[in-house]
Design a protein around this motif. Structure first.
Motif, mmCIF file in Angstrom:
data_model
loop_
_atom_site.group_PDB
_atom_site.id
_atom_site.type_symbol
_atom_site.label_atom_id
_atom_site.label_comp_id
_atom_site.label_asym_id
_atom_site.label_seq_id
_atom_site.Cartn_x
_atom_site.Cartn_y
_atom_site.Cartn_z
ATOM 1 N N PHE A 688 4.484 12.478 -12.410
ATOM 2 C CA PHE A 688 3.468 12.080 -11.434
ATOM 3 C C PHE A 688 2.296 11.468 -12.200
ATOM 4 O O PHE A 688 1.652 12.149 -13.001
ATOM 5 C CB PHE A 688 2.988 13.285 -10.625
ATOM 6 N N SER A 723 6.580 13.715 -3.712
ATOM 7 C CA SER A 723 7.176 12.693 -4.579
ATOM 8 C C SER A 723 6.267 11.471 -4.602
ATOM 9 O O SER A 723 5.335 11.346 -3.801
ATOM 10 C CB SER A 723 8.572 12.302 -4.078
ATOM 11 N N ASN A 724 6.534 10.549 -5.531
ATOM 12 C CA ASN A 724 5.701 9.348 -5.626
ATOM 13 C C ASN A 724 6.546 8.151 -6.055
ATOM 14 O O ASN A 724 7.621 8.302 -6.623
ATOM 15 C CB ASN A 724 4.552 9.562 -6.615
ATOM 16 N N ASP A 725 5.994 6.968 -5.771
ATOM 17 C CA ASP A 725 6.657 5.719 -6.157
ATOM 18 C C ASP A 725 5.579 4.645 -6.255
ATOM 19 O O ASP A 725 4.525 4.736 -5.600
ATOM 20 C CB ASP A 725 7.698 5.331 -5.098
ATOM 21 N N ILE A 731 0.323 3.169 -5.487
ATOM 22 C CA ILE A 731 1.103 4.391 -5.615
ATOM 23 C C ILE A 731 1.311 4.983 -4.222
ATOM 24 O O ILE A 731 0.353 5.159 -3.464
ATOM 25 C CB ILE A 731 0.430 5.408 -6.562
ATOM 26 N N ARG A 732 2.546 5.236 -3.887
ATOM 27 C CA ARG A 732 2.886 5.815 -2.582
ATOM 28 C C ARG A 732 3.237 7.289 -2.787
ATOM 29 O O ARG A 732 4.169 7.616 -3.521
ATOM 30 C CB ARG A 732 4.054 5.064 -1.955
ATOM 31 N N ILE A 733 2.495 8.183 -2.131
ATOM 32 C CA ILE A 733 2.678 9.626 -2.266
ATOM 33 C C ILE A 733 3.264 10.168 -0.968
ATOM 34 O O ILE A 733 2.711 9.946 0.110
ATOM 35 C CB ILE A 733 1.336 10.324 -2.586
ATOM 36 N N GLU A 802 -0.826 5.839 0.671
ATOM 37 C CA GLU A 802 -0.799 4.757 -0.317
ATOM 38 C C GLU A 802 -2.203 4.559 -0.863
ATOM 39 O O GLU A 802 -3.159 4.397 -0.098
ATOM 40 C CB GLU A 802 -0.283 3.454 0.303
ATOM 41 N N HIS A 805 -3.422 1.700 -7.413
ATOM 42 C CA HIS A 805 -3.126 2.360 -8.683
ATOM 43 C C HIS A 805 -4.128 1.917 -9.745
ATOM 44 O O HIS A 805 -3.793 1.183 -10.674
ATOM 45 C CB HIS A 805 -1.694 2.033 -9.116
#
Length: 808
Positions: A688, A723-725, A731-733, A802, A805
């Motif tokens: 993360f 989770s994240n991406d 950054i999407r949490i 979102e 970042h």
């Protein structure tokens, strides 16, 4: 000058549809949705090509290039006859596609409604100029072909056809305006080239002959059907007349000689006439040797050059100078292309290129070389005609300077810098020795400052310190009042007395004053002085007016920016004042509300302790407990409202934050201090990334979300997966729980303040303030992010956040 034939405007693309009304007052306006519709639109009536201005909208450079490629195949006359405007709103690539040059005007945005009229005029003027040059080049080609035929006849002559081709020809466009004329015509009539080119043929025809000879200047037919042996009486400059025998034929696009009558897409653009003085066969004149058009004949067989009189006047080189030289001898080495085109000319027969001719005296002249291939007997020749295009190159350089000046002005922060930089460039463009800029006060039509640039470095002056201002102020006032360019002789303004900057150098000169105007508002004037009136040309006037418009736009931009900054500063002060007042009000109200609630809470506890023995029934116990709980809920709601009020009024204190640590701290604290047998399990992905955020706000965001997961749990085992991406630089949490979930109809309302979408069968500990998710949304948006919720009854809830970042 705008062509009268343009009557309509066509907008292509839905984005341009709203602009249609801006042109409807002066033009017939039509709108198409798609680019491809333009082909059927003009194929149905090709006459429309000369009566429309077309606006296109493109989102990508590729779509623009594809359209140009398709149009060149299916409707090539579109680029020849129709003024075209491209409005490009996509991302501008580092390298522009060459196809963009097909358009007469290009904007990298959608135009404003107020500018549509000026854009239409500019596109028409530019297209008319290109069309005029193209017509002239076609006339030149016709003349060159005729010249080659006559040279061939001259070399293969027999006793029955022995005569030289006279340099007598003319070319008029479809409106009867002279585009070209032979040197011998000028010599015989006594006119200069400037007195003929650009004038209507009726101006040099004897009045009684006009109706009878009109066919010689309007003939559209070609080949055997064209006009033959027509006698025309021309007017001479000394008020006499000369009779000519005329052969005339039409000139067409795209076909000139190759079966134009059978070409369905041909368009008549003018008439070419070949002439001879009546009875002049007995007085031969060699067209090649005596023509003032610079020409050479180069033998591909033995490599020799023959020059004519026009080439000698143009370059200074005679036949003796060049008899053993090659054409690259007088072309500048880095611009020499003659021999590069030899292979092509054998197959294409005709080609043109631009070069730089170095004259015998060492001067350089930008030229267009027109090459034609001829085979006479067993020998091959190249006939080259050179045309001076220095004026065109100079015009391009002037336009480039104007564009650069416009760019510099757009990136200038001070009016003084804007004026100083623009004055330097304008002085070089206009070729003047004196230039001044007078700035007017906002509220009055009086000059408050001058920037004057003479032979020395430019300086700023107060009008009160200048005798120059005293002499010129009346003419300045006239230019400002009338909002137009005015001209005066130097002597009529400054007299014989000497004033600053104006010496004997300018005694025969002319003063030109052009106002700086934007939206009918005058910001100042530009003043230039030419040494003598002959230096003052129409092109110079136009350049001065264009420069004035650019500077005026720059000054207005800076003044608007200054007003905007002032308004923003005032608004910022007022917002801070109102924010401070609001914070004070909220704190005061919260204090006044919390004080009696704390007292009520104490009284509720005292009642419970002191009267416990009197509480006999469950109903009495429930009432006492509910009093305490409702007071606690009210206090919690006030605290949440205070937190909500601070979000957006206080600046973010960004720092590098480890989200994993925030999550672990919450889980440890909850499981340590938990009341009852609720078990919390939070699973967070190992990789993360750290976020550059306001740590306190982000803790509050996660705490509110976790509290809701616990409050609306389905069982005593609460499971949360995080989770994240990284998506598009954000950054999407994802925070997903196994709770009761939310009904679909409640989802749009969950972020509303005080809204509590609680499933049926709720328990008391599920009650809250209804502010928690509102705070979460505000925190996400304050960080430049967004939030969304996915849920359903019995399947749990997923909160998706979102955030940009950022990296510290």
């Amino acid at each position: 000058m705008m062509q009268k034939s343009v009557e309509s405007v066509l907008f292509i693309g839905q984005e341009l549809e709203t602009l249609a009304g801006s042109a409807s007052g002066s033009f017939d306006v039509q709108v198409l949705e798609k680019h491809v519709q333009v082909f059927d639109f003009f194929r149905a009536d090709q006459k429309k090509l000369q009566t429309f201005v077309v606006f296109f909208h493109f989102k990508t450079m590729k779509s623009l290039a594809r359209f140009v490629q398709k149009a060149e195949k299916e409707l090539p006359l579109l680029f020849m006859f129709t003024p075209l405007v491209a409005c490009f709103t996509g991302k501008v690539p580092d390298e522009l596609d060459p196809s963009i040059r097909k358009f007469d005007f290009v904007m990298f945005r959608l135009p404003g409604r107020e500018s549509i009229g000026n854009i239409i005029k500019f596109a028409i003027i530019r297209k008319y100029g290109i069309r005029k040059n193209y017509n002239r080049s076609l006339m030149d080609r016709e003349i060159n072909i005729s010249l080659m035929e006559k040279i061939r006849k001259k070399i293969n002559k027999d006793k029955k056809t022995e005569y030289d081709f006279l340099d007598l020809y003319y070319g008029v466009d479809e409106n009867g305006i002279f585009n070209t004329v032979g040197d011998e015509v000028l010599r015989v009539l006594g006119f200069s080239r400037e007195e003929i080119i650009g004038h209507h043929f009726s101006e040099i025809i004897a009045a009684e002959e006009l109706e009878g000879v009109k066919k010689a200047f309007t003939e559209k037919r070609t080949g055997e059907r064209a006009l033959k042996e027509s006698v025309v009486k021309f007017r001479t400059k000394n008020k006499g007349s000369e009779e000519f025998v005329i052969d005339a034929h039409g000139v067409h696009i795209p076909s000139i000689r190759d079966n134009p009558d059978k070409d369905p897409d041909r368009v008549y653009i003018g008439t070419l006439g070949e002439a001879r003085l009546k009875g002049s066969f007995e007085e031969p004149v060699n067209v090649f040797e005596n023509s003032l058009e610079p020409m050479i004949i180069y033998s591909l067989s033995d490599g020799g050059i023959i020059t004519n009189k026009g080439f000698e006047l143009f370059t200074g080189y005679s036949n003796e100078d060049l008899y053993d030289k090659k054409p690259d001898y007088f072309e500048r080495p880095d611009k020499s292309y003659f021999f590069e085109y030899l292979d092509r000319i054998r197959t294409e027969k005709h080609c043109t290129y631009n070069t730089v001719i170095v004259t015998k005296s060492g001067d350089e002249c930008f030229s267009e070389a027109s090459l034609d291939f001829a085979e006479i007997g067993e020998k091959s020749y190249v006939i080259a005609i050179y045309r001076d295009i220095s004026d065109i190159i100079r015009m391009i350089e002037e336009v480039e300077t104007l564009i650069k000046m416009s760019w510099d002005i757009g990136n200038t922060a001070r009016t003084e810098d804007l004026i100083e930089n623009a004055a330097e460039k304008m002085k070089s463009i206009l070729k003047v020795q004196f230039l001044a800029v007078a700035l007017l006060k906002n509220s009055k039509k009086t000059v408050y400052r001058y920037f004057i640039k003479g032979d020395k470095k430019g300086e700023w002056f107060d009008p009160a310190d200048l005798q120059f201002h005293t002499k010129i102020k009346d003419v300045l006032h006239e230019a400002v009042k009338e909002k137009k360019t005015v001209y005066r002789e130097v002597g009529k303004i400054f007299g014989s007395e000497g004033v600053e900057f104006i010496g004997d150098l300018y005694k025969d000169g002319v003063v030109v004053i052009s106002p700086l105007i934007i939206n009918a508002r005058v910001f100042g004037c530009i003043i230039v002085i030419h040494k003598n009136e002959s230096m003052f040309t129409l092109q110079g006037i136009r350049l001065l007016e264009l420069s004035s418009n650019i500077i005026a736009a720059g000054i207005r931009k800076l003044r608007l920016e200054r007003e905007l900054r002032k308004n923003l500063e005032e608004l910022e002060v007022r917002v801070k004042e109102r924010t401070k007042e609001l914070e004070d009000f909220v704190h005061t109200v919260s204090h006044d509300l919390k004080s009696p609630l704390h007292a009520a809470h104490c009284f509720a506890d005292m009642i419970k302790e002191q009267f416990e023995k009197y509480i006999k029934s469950d109903e009495d116990e429930y009432m006492i407990r509910r009093i305490s709980e409702n007071i606690s809920q009210s206090l919690s709601m006030i605290d949440d409202l205070l937190k909500l009020s601070r979000i957006g009024t206080q600046e973010l204190m960004r720092e590098e934050v480890d989200i994993s640590e925030i999550v672990k701290d919450y889980a440890v604290q909850f499981n340590t201090l938990k009341d009852g047998d609720i078990k919390l399990d939070i699973d967070i992905s190992e990789e993360f990334p750290h976020l550059f955020v306001d740590g306190g706000r982000i803790i509050q965001l996660f705490t509110n979300i976790f509290n809701n997961s616990i409050k609306y749990r389905k069982t005593k085992n609460v499971k949360i997966v995080i989770s994240n991406d990284i998506v598009d630089g954000k950054i999407r949490i994802s925070i997903k729980d196994n709770g009761k979930g939310i009904k679909e109809e409640d989802l749009p309302k969950v972020f509303n303040i005080f809204y509590r979408g609680i499933p049926s069968g709720k328990t008391p500990d599920e009650e809250g303030s209804g502010v928690g998710l509102t705070i979460v949304k505000k925190i996400a948006e304050q960080h430049g992010g967004s939030i969304d919720i996915k849920s359903g009854p019995g399947i749990g809830t997923e909160v998706i956040i979102e955030l940009p970042h950022y990296r510290g």
